[in-house]
Design a protein around this motif. Structure first.
Motif, PDB file in Angstrom:
ATOM      1  N   ALA A   1     -87.598  61.167 -35.529  1.00 25.13           N
ATOM      2  CA  ALA A   1     -86.186  61.271 -35.131  1.00 25.13           C
ATOM      3  C   ALA A   1     -85.567  62.490 -35.807  1.00 25.13           C
ATOM      4  O   ALA A   1     -85.823  62.738 -36.985  1.00 25.13           O
TER       5      ALA A   1
ATOM      6  N   ARG B   1     -87.766  60.024 -43.583  1.00 25.94           N
ATOM      7  CA  ARG B   1     -88.757  59.000 -43.934  1.00 25.94           C
ATOM      8  C   ARG B   1     -90.158  59.577 -43.787  1.00 25.94           C
ATOM      9  O   ARG B   1     -90.468  60.166 -42.755  1.00 25.94           O
TER      10      ARG B   1
ATOM     11  N   CYS C   1     -84.383  62.874 -39.742  1.00 31.55           N
ATOM     12  CA  CYS C   1     -84.789  61.776 -40.612  1.00 31.55           C
ATOM     13  C   CYS C   1     -85.791  62.258 -41.670  1.00 31.55           C
ATOM     14  O   CYS C   1     -86.617  63.122 -41.409  1.00 31.55           O
TER      15      CYS C   1
ATOM     16  N   HIS D   1     -85.001  54.124 -37.004  1.00 36.96           N
ATOM     17  CA  HIS D   1     -84.976  54.903 -35.767  1.00 36.96           C
ATOM     18  C   HIS D   1     -85.753  54.246 -34.635  1.00 36.96           C
ATOM     19  O   HIS D   1     -85.462  54.481 -33.469  1.00 36.96           O
TER      20      HIS D   1
ATOM     21  N   CYS E   1     -89.389  55.649 -38.179  1.00 34.23           N
ATOM     22  CA  CYS E   1     -89.071  54.687 -39.225  1.00 34.23           C
ATOM     23  C   CYS E   1     -88.441  53.480 -38.542  1.00 34.23           C
ATOM     24  O   CYS E   1     -88.060  53.543 -37.369  1.00 34.23           O
TER      25      CYS E   1
ATOM     26  N   CYS F   1     -91.122  60.264 -39.808  1.00 32.12           N
ATOM     27  CA  CYS F   1     -90.311  59.825 -38.669  1.00 32.12           C
ATOM     28  C   CYS F   1     -89.978  61.032 -37.787  1.00 32.12           C
ATOM     29  O   CYS F   1     -89.600  62.091 -38.277  1.00 32.12           O
TER      30      CYS F   1
HETATM   31 ZN   LIG Z   1     -86.166  57.736 -39.071  1.00 33.83          ZN
END
Ligand SMILES: [Zn+2]
Ligand SMILES: [Zn+2]
Length: 449
Positions: free
Chosen positions: A375, A380, A378, A411, A408, A373
């Motif tokens: 973001a 993930r 994050c 997000h 993800c 991810c």
């Molecule tokens: Zn994320």
């Protein structure tokens, strides 16, 4: 088997005295109890509970037998079947238990099974030596012993399980029960075969019990209920746990403060699992679902071009369900749904085609570039990510990875919700995000320190 008046008096007196004792002891009298004493008493209460459940089962059997006798009488006799005789014992009991039909059915089934399959288990339960759940495991194990087992072998199995119940956890007792024939089989192979036969039988029964239902609450949610075979249930549970795992260092940039937000804070475990389940549904591979008699099994998102470009006009799913513009853009963004882009007069401009999606190789290239991810904060990894199109108007035209960013599900919601702007950094080619009204670009440094 005539029941004497004396015996009836005895059970009545027993229940009356229990009631009297409980009446005389308010729960407030526990306040101030020494913890060590409370622990000991709690343990003893659990045993009392087991002993009482032995009596509940005995009572349930009386009702069950009376019902069967009444049914047999109606079948054999000239009288027509009355409604009372067709009511099951569990539903009769459940009326007195606030309608807990499942609990009542369990009670009647276990009571019947213990009487039919076991010799010493009921006494052990009545003496408080084992719990109801242990009694259940033991009676099931004896009920599925292979054909040809002798009475003596049966007896050994039961005594062994009763003894083992004292030291094993419920899960271990279940495992032990599946291999209980080792008390009389000569070889390991035979025990393996017995266990296999037991498991096969259990799996077959599980398939027969498998069901799924869900209903519309008419408030934008559905509620459901399902029964799954153990193996598939474990697969589901594992996937949900992975999706619901708290992100270790999850943050999103808060639009107001510019600071990182904690995510998932204050959500209960069932709530996190619920969101995980919703994500899982969106992760279903659209291209691998079968079509249903020529009708696509994939939901289409129908949205206006203006909505796709950032407008506020609500959109629809192929079955007529209305969804918000934000939700439509997010769903149209993932490869799992086919967006039908309409012009203002509901004429299709572009039916999402295979080439609007990031194909396998561009997806792989994005995984390599983003690692997970994108973001900020994050954790993930790429397996749980969706490919977001940085420029919505390009959706139907390009599968260039310079137009994509992995996010993800959480997000991905955020990005569309809060209107984040994404870009590929012109210098090093990595994804960066900017919040509305902000001029600072943030990036996830987790995968690229
Ligand atoms: Zn994320
Ligand atoms: Zn998106």
């Amino acid at each position: 088997m005539a029941v004497t008046a004396l015996e009836t008096e005895m059970v009545e007196a027993c229940v009356r005295s229990l009631e009297g004792t409980l009446d005389a002891t308010p729960t407030s009298s526990w306040t101030g109890t020494d913890p060590a004493v409370a622990r000991d008493l709690l343990n003893r209460l659990a045993r009392v509970e087991a002993r009482i459940s032995a009596h509940k089962m005995a009572a349930a059997r009386v009702l069950e037998k009376a019902r069967q006798a009444a049914r047999d009488a109606t079948r054999g006799g000239a009288d027509g079947a009355g409604p009372a005789t067709t009511t099951s014992t569990s539903s009769t009991i459940s009326i007195d238990f606030g309608g807990d039909r499942h609990g009542a059915a369990d009670l009647v089934n276990t009571a019947t099974r213990i009487e039919e399959q076991t010799t010493h288990t009921e006494a052990a339960l009545a003496a408080g030596e084992i719990s109801t759940k242990q009694a259940d495991v033991i009676s099931r194990a004896l009920g599925s012993l292979p054909d040809g087992v002798t009475e003596a072998q049966r007896d050994t199995c039961e005594r062994t399980l009763l003894k083992d119940a004292q030291k094993l956890t419920l899960k271990d007792l279940r495992a032990r029960a599946r291999r209980i024939t080792e008390t009389y089989r000569k070889t390991e192979d035979e025990v393996d075969a017995d266990e296999d036969a037991f498991l096969r039988q259990q799996e077959e029964q599980a398939r027969a019990k498998t069901s799924f239902s869900m209903w519309d609450n008419r408030d934008g949610t559905y509620t459901g209920r399902f029964t799954l075979p153990e193996a598939q249930a474990v697969m589901l549970k594992t996937a949900l746990d992975a999706l619901a795992a708290p992100h270790q260092n999850v943050g999103t940039v808060n639009a107001a403060t510019g600071q990182m937000d904690e995510v998932g804070f204050g959500q209960s475990y069932p709530q996190r699992l619920g969101h995980a389940f919703a994500s899982l549904v969106e992760l279903l591979p659209a291209d691998r679902l079968p079509s249903n008699g020529g009708v696509s099994a994939v939901v289409t998102v129908n949205l206006d071009l203006s909505t796709l470009m950032g407008g506020l006009k609500a959109a629809g799913l192929s079955d007529g369900t209305r969804i918000s513009a934000e939700q439509a853009r997010r769903l149209a963004c993932t490869a799992q749904l086919v967006p039908m882009v309409l012009n203002g007069r509901s004429l299709p401009l572009d039916l999402g085609s295979a080439n609007r999606y990031f194909n396998q190789s561009s997806r792989r290239a994005m995984e390599r570039r983003d690692g997970g991810c994108t973001a900020p904060g994050c954790d993930r990894d790429a397996r749980w990510c969706e490919a977001h199109h940085l420029t919505p108007h390009a959706m139907s035209r390009t599968t260039d990875i310079r137009d994509g960013a992995l996010l993800c599900t959480f997000h991905h919601h955020r990005v569309h919700d809060q209107g984040w702007t994404g870009r590929i950094n012109p210098d090093d080619g990595h994804v960066e995000w900017r919040l509305p009204g902000s001029s600072t670009w943030h990036r996830n440094r987790r995968y690229r320190p």
